[in-house]
Design a protein around this motif. Structure first.
Motif, PDB file in Angstrom:
ATOM      1  N   PRO A  31       0.811  -1.028   0.129  1.00  0.00           N
ATOM      2  CA  PRO A  31       0.044  -0.070  -0.126  1.00  0.00           C
ATOM      3  C   PRO A  31       0.955   1.277   0.047  1.00  0.00           C
ATOM      4  N   ASP A  33      -0.428   4.201   1.566  1.00  0.00           N
ATOM      5  CA  ASP A  33      -0.594   4.741   2.634  1.00  0.00           C
ATOM      6  C   ASP A  33      -0.042   4.107   3.822  1.00  0.00           C
ATOM      7  N   THR A  35       0.645   2.388   7.599  1.00  0.00           N
ATOM      8  CA  THR A  35      -0.066   2.382   8.901  1.00  0.00           C
ATOM      9  C   THR A  35       0.912   2.904   9.938  1.00  0.00           C
ATOM     10  N   GLN A  42       1.626  -5.898   6.546  1.00  0.00           N
ATOM     11  CA  GLN A  42       0.338  -5.339   6.939  1.00  0.00           C
ATOM     12  C   GLN A  42      -0.949  -6.093   6.742  1.00  0.00           C
ATOM     13  N   ILE A  44      -4.558  -7.751   6.310  1.00  0.00           N
ATOM     14  CA  ILE A  44      -5.886  -7.478   6.206  1.00  0.00           C
ATOM     15  C   ILE A  44      -6.731  -8.564   6.549  1.00  0.00           C
ATOM     16  N   HIS A  69      -6.284  -4.214   9.678  1.00  0.00           N
ATOM     17  CA  HIS A  69      -7.502  -3.667   8.964  1.00  0.00           C
ATOM     18  C   HIS A  69      -8.469  -4.829   8.574  1.00  0.00           C
ATOM     19  N   ASP A 115      -9.455   0.087  -0.991  1.00  0.00           N
ATOM     20  CA  ASP A 115      -8.612   0.814   0.004  1.00  0.00           C
ATOM     21  C   ASP A 115      -7.085   0.319   0.235  1.00  0.00           C
ATOM     22  N   LYS A 116      -7.082  -1.098  -0.052  1.00  0.00           N
ATOM     23  CA  LYS A 116      -5.570  -1.596  -0.057  1.00  0.00           C
ATOM     24  C   LYS A 116      -4.920  -1.230   0.984  1.00  0.00           C
ATOM     25  N   LYS A 117      -5.122  -1.383   2.172  1.00  0.00           N
ATOM     26  CA  LYS A 117      -4.589  -0.777   3.309  1.00  0.00           C
ATOM     27  C   LYS A 117      -3.727  -2.135   4.073  1.00  0.00           C
TER      28      LYS A 117
END
Length: 467
Positions: A31, A33, A35, A42, A44, A69, A115-117
């Motif tokens: 991503p 952005d 975290t 990260q 999900i 997330h 979103d692909k967070k």
């Protein structure tokens, strides 16, 4: 949209892990952005309907961002997942520090993709949509760590194949959670099976007397992280959870491949032949169903499996007889309601070699603990010396193991430190997956192996259901 936040302690020290730690993972799945902790991995979590989604997070891992997330429909399954995470965060010994940021809109799947967070999607829940979830995630360039099974029907096997092809083209890692490879008796059975002086050669056997026999018994009523587990009603629906052959049976099929043909690139079109397959039910009363699900009636989608005397005939048992590279294998996966006092899920495995059989038993005689036996064809002084030499060689990796006489054979004595338990195995799987992420690839045999076992499971189930 609703957001639920589980508070955590600050993990400022994790800032030391720059995203360059895993350069091989910097792909379309990373991503833009960052975290809170700015680590490379990260998570999900997508639609966590099974407690395995939480067990992946039971053990802290400094290489994983503490912000997770979650995208899921609201309801008791999500609440149960968050409850376990809260329990891990608040425990006195080695607490975790997860911060769960949860989106519960009806468009949770599309929102996750948009979103692909994170860069690793964890999947453990209702299996009806799991193959579709997998395909959409890898299409979006996301790595996927999926609980078994990745697919529960022959009709969807082709979609899983497509997902692996897409994952390769996008350079993301699609991997399933095979916890049984971390069980110490399975590890040692595998080790001994490849020491010719101890095992000899794997016997191919026959359909009536197979060279490999493997069986597991699971229980509907069980405890997880010290508390009685509440299962969703759909767990009893073969269309949503999957039948035993295609669900827990995948663990057994995986062990056969992993132990008998390690590091071998299998071709399911050439190496596997299904001979026979069958299924049969485990009856569950309404009161038993209520104890497990906390529901006082059977939902409509289960009515087709309920007899007139209000007994739910669960699709809980299956047997497959097949050959793998010419070796005859019998696999049996069973479910009962509740384990005997002091016991739990049990495992049985028999590998027949020309010099000895290697047998794992977990019955009352073993105090319901998995125990590995070596049963020589000729238990003479020469064999004793060969076995002891093998044990001495294995000491470098399994310090403290030994053998002792047991009937006409030998029993492995294994230090307690190696008996980490089923829940701890999820952290061990995650650690292996992290190593693959660092390398930017899975071992060459893993994807063909996953395809082989899911082909075996879904094809066998298709054959069993033709009757």
């Amino acid at each position: 949209m609703q957001k639920h936040i589980i508070n955590r302690l600050s993990l400022a020290s994790l800032a030391l892990f720059a995203t360059a730690l895993f350069p091989a993972c910097q792909s379309p799945s990373t991503p833009t952005d960052k975290t809170t902790d700015s680590t490379a991995v990260q998570i999900i979590t997508l639609d966590p309907g099974h407690f395995h989604a939480a067990l992946v997070q039971k053990t802290a891992n400094a290489d994983i961002d503490s912000v997770v997330h979650v995208y899921a429909p609201g309801g008791p399954e999500l609440d149960a997942y968050l409850g376990l995470i809260k329990q891990y965060n608040e425990r006195a010994e080695n607490p975790t520090h997860w911060k769960e940021e949860v989106y519960t809109g009806a468009d949770y799947l599309d929102k996750m993709i948009a979103d692909k967070k994170g860069n690793v999607v964890v999947l453990a829940g209702n299996n009806q949509q799991k193959t579709t979830y997998i395909k959409k995630a890898v299409d979006a360039g996301l790595n996927v760590l999926g609980d078994k099974p990745m697919v529960i029907t022959a009709a969807n096997f082709g979609l899983l194949e497509e997902a692996f092809t897409t994952a390769a083209s996008k350079k993301v890692l699609l991997y399933d959670i095979m916890t049984e490879r971390s069980e110490i008796t399975n590890l040692l059975q595998k080790e001994l099976a490849h020491i010719p002086a101890v095992f000899g050669e794997q016997q191919k056997g026959t359909a009536a007397n197979p060279g490999v026999v493997i069986e597991s018994v699971h229980f509907f009523y069980k405890f997880v992280s010290g508390k009685a587990l509440t299962r969703p009603s759909w767990f009893f629906d073969p269309a949503q959870q999957g039948e035993a052959i295609a669900d827990v049976g995948t663990h057994l099929l995986d062990l056969v491949q992993w132990e008998c043909f390690p590091d071998t690139i299998l071709d399911y079109k050439k190496d596997i032949e299904i001979n026979t397959a069958r299924t049969w039910p485990t009856p569950v009363t309404l009161s038993q169903f209520t104890a497990v699900t906390k529901k006082d009636s059977f939902p409509d989608f289960l009515k087709a499996y309920v007899t007139k005397d209000t007994i739910l005939q669960t699709h809980a048992n299956g047997e497959v007889n097949y050959t793998l590279k010419g070796v005859h294998v019998r696999m049996i996966a069973r479910w009962d309601y509740k384990a005997p006092e002091g016991s739990g899920d049990t495992h049985y495995s028999l590998l027949k070699g020309s010099l000895a059989s290697l047998e794992i038993k977990q019955g009352a005689a073993e105090n319901y603990q998995p125990t590995l036996y070596v049963l020589p064809v000729k238990n003479d002084e020469a064999y004793t010396q060969a076995l002891q030499q093998a044990i001495n060689t294995l000491q470098s990796r399994y310090a403290g193991i030994a053998v002792e006489k047991a009937g006409n054979g030998w029993k492995l004595v294994i230090p307690q430190s190696f008996k980490t338990g089923h829940e701890a195995h999820f952290g061990e799987v995650m650690q292996r997956y992290m190593q693959y992420l660092k390398a930017g690839k899975l071992p060459d045999w893993e994807v063909p192996g996953m395809l082989a076992k899911y082909y075996t499971a879904t094809k066998a189930l298709e054959i069993a259901n033709r009757k």
